[in-house]
Write an enzyme that holds these catalytic residues in place. Structure first.
Site, PDB file in Angstrom:
ATOM      1  N   THR A   1       5.480  -2.705   6.632  1.00  0.00           N
ATOM      2  CA  THR A   1       4.274  -2.168   5.997  1.00  0.00           C
ATOM      3  C   THR A   1       4.206  -2.462   4.510  1.00  0.00           C
ATOM      4  O   THR A   1       5.237  -2.551   3.835  1.00  0.00           O
ATOM      5  CB  THR A   1       4.214  -0.641   6.198  1.00  0.00           C
ATOM      6  OG1 THR A   1       3.222  -0.077   5.325  1.00  0.00           O
ATOM      7  CG2 THR A   1       5.535   0.028   5.875  1.00  0.00           C
TER       8      THR A   1
ATOM      9  N   GLU B   1       3.536  -0.353   2.449  1.00  0.00           N
ATOM     10  CA  GLU B   1       4.097   0.818   1.752  1.00  0.00           C
ATOM     11  C   GLU B   1       5.511   0.535   1.238  1.00  0.00           C
ATOM     12  O   GLU B   1       6.033   1.283   0.428  1.00  0.00           O
ATOM     13  CB  GLU B   1       4.104   2.035   2.680  1.00  0.00           C
ATOM     14  CG  GLU B   1       2.741   2.681   2.850  1.00  0.00           C
ATOM     15  CD  GLU B   1       2.220   3.329   1.575  1.00  0.00           C
ATOM     16  OE1 GLU B   1       2.913   4.179   1.008  1.00  0.00           O
ATOM     17  OE2 GLU B   1       1.116   2.959   1.133  1.00  0.00           O
TER      18      GLU B   1
ATOM     19  N   TYR C   1       8.322   7.770   4.189  1.00  0.00           N
ATOM     20  CA  TYR C   1       7.818   6.793   5.162  1.00  0.00           C
ATOM     21  C   TYR C   1       8.166   5.377   4.722  1.00  0.00           C
ATOM     22  O   TYR C   1       8.704   4.581   5.496  1.00  0.00           O
ATOM     23  CB  TYR C   1       6.299   6.956   5.305  1.00  0.00           C
ATOM     24  CG  TYR C   1       5.642   5.823   6.075  1.00  0.00           C
ATOM     25  CD1 TYR C   1       5.747   5.740   7.448  1.00  0.00           C
ATOM     26  CD2 TYR C   1       4.926   4.823   5.402  1.00  0.00           C
ATOM     27  CE1 TYR C   1       5.163   4.692   8.158  1.00  0.00           C
ATOM     28  CE2 TYR C   1       4.328   3.778   6.095  1.00  0.00           C
ATOM     29  CZ  TYR C   1       4.455   3.709   7.474  1.00  0.00           C
ATOM     30  OH  TYR C   1       3.877   2.663   8.155  1.00  0.00           O
TER      31      TYR C   1
ATOM     32  N   LYS D   1      10.653   2.758   6.604  1.00  0.00           N
ATOM     33  CA  LYS D   1      10.153   1.455   7.051  1.00  0.00           C
ATOM     34  C   LYS D   1      10.982   0.316   6.460  1.00  0.00           C
ATOM     35  O   LYS D   1      11.154  -0.730   7.083  1.00  0.00           O
ATOM     36  CB  LYS D   1       8.678   1.296   6.658  1.00  0.00           C
ATOM     37  CG  LYS D   1       7.717   1.930   7.645  1.00  0.00           C
ATOM     38  CD  LYS D   1       7.620   1.115   8.936  1.00  0.00           C
ATOM     39  CE  LYS D   1       6.615   1.671   9.902  1.00  0.00           C
ATOM     40  NZ  LYS D   1       6.622   0.972  11.210  1.00  0.00           N
TER      41      LYS D   1
END
Ligand code: F7E
Length: 315
Positions: free
Chosen positions: A109, A111, A137, A141
């Site tokens: 991701t 992010e 998160y 990831k």
């Protein structure tokens, strides 16, 4: 993903977790052809069973605690599911299949980048950019991303990572900002709710259409070798921009009179700006996009207007 794979005549198995998960009934109603396997990413034995039952040639790991705000409130669970779950799945493939016959997609991701001044390239984040995740998160990831690469390098497994920027559409959960906005605008338009409560409005995201990104995920597994690819629209816009486009499409005029802010929707650390550079996926995979931001907003608003109208007339 299931819809796309079924359209290509794949035999599709879907993993569903938990007792009485309402998503199971929704999946079975919409895609009765998908064979459901009950398993949880935190249970390695259940994943071994899932691999045994499905005998897959391609595995798409889209399973995660995926809401960034929620991950701050449930950081350990996020690490277990979104991070260690990837390891559990890779080991299940190694134990229960011949890994040389299976291709694995890992959903990495944007992010992982964090959107900070020091690591933000002018042309957008690409596969070489520095990572600096800003949430439990994003950190989980990043573990998933690196354990996937590690299994590629250590065991010669075909494991590809798609570093996807935000991808939205009619199926997006209403807890994410785009769908929250288009759904609220439709309900305001129909007189079903008076306003919309949001968090910070200045962050910028690189938003694309999920159906385009699904094609890219599949293309990664058809490529000759495993690799990492950024999928992004190559443009960035703020929440305020998304509000303007949405309220314009719903013919509601200025969004400001309808929008309130509540710190409950703000995050302890924010990703200020995300912009991706999909040049590698375009040139190596031939990946492209069919919908720009305005097209995305239009299709989401039109979908929500029709859905809310149907729901209110049925009530
Ligand atoms: O937030 C701001 C919020 O939750 C977008 C996930 O799919 O994409 C997604 O992560 C922005 C943030 O998505 C509200 O603070 C303001 O700046 O829609 P979001 P996200 O955090 O960008 C990436 C690529 C993923 O991998 C993730 O799994 O909108 N914001 N007000 C709000 N966000 C929410 N959810 N709700 C608000 O009321």
């Amino acid at each position: 993903m299931a819809e796309f794979l079924l359209s290509k005549n794949y035999d599709v198995y879907g993993v569903v977790r938990g007792q009485n998960n309402p998503k199971r009934a929704a999946l079975e109603a919409e895609f009765p052809e998908v064979k459901v396997i009950e398993a949880d990413m935190t249970d390695p034995t259940a994943l071994v069973r899932a691999v045994e039952l499905s005998a897959p040639t391609e595995v798409y790991n889209l399973a995660a605690i995926s809401h960034v705000g929620y991950s701050f409130k449930n950081p350990t669970l996020t690490a277990e599911v979104t991070g260690k779950g990837v390891l559990n799945l890779l080991e299940a493939v190694r134990i229960a299949a011949d890994p040389s016959t299976v291709r694995v997609y890992q959903a990495s991701t944007s992010e992982m980048f964090g959107g900070l001044d020091y690591n933000r390239p002018g042309a957008g984040y690409d596969e070489q950019s520095l990572f600096h995740p800003r949430s439990p998160y994003g950190v989980a990831k990043l573990y998933g991303h690196w354990i996937a690469k590690n299994y590629r390098e250590s065991y010669d497994m075909f494991v590809s990572c798609g570093i996807l920027f935000n991808h939205e559409g009619e199926r997006r959960g209403p807890e994410f900002v785009t769908r929250k906005i288009t759904k609220a605008a439709a309900r305001i338009k129909l007189g079903l709710q008076p306003n919309l409560v949001l968090g910070d409005l200045w962050p910028k995201r690189d938003w694309g259409y999920a159906k385009d990104y699904v094609v890219g995920m599949w293309q990664m597994l058809q490529h000759t070798e495993p690799d990492d690819f950024v999928l992004a629209s190559g443009s960035t816009a703020s929440i305020e921009d998304f509000l303007s486009l949405t309220f314009e499409q719903a013919e509601l005029g200025d969004w400001r009179p309808y929008v309130l802010q509540d710190p409950a929707f703000m995050r302890p650390a924010e990703v200020d700006i995300l912009l991706g550079n999909p040049a590698k996926a375009e040139s190596v995979l031939g990946w492209g996009r069919s919908v720009d931001l305005r097209g995305l907003v239009d299709l989401m608003v039109n979908f929500d207007l029709a859905a809310e109208e149907a729901a209110s007339s049925a009530a």
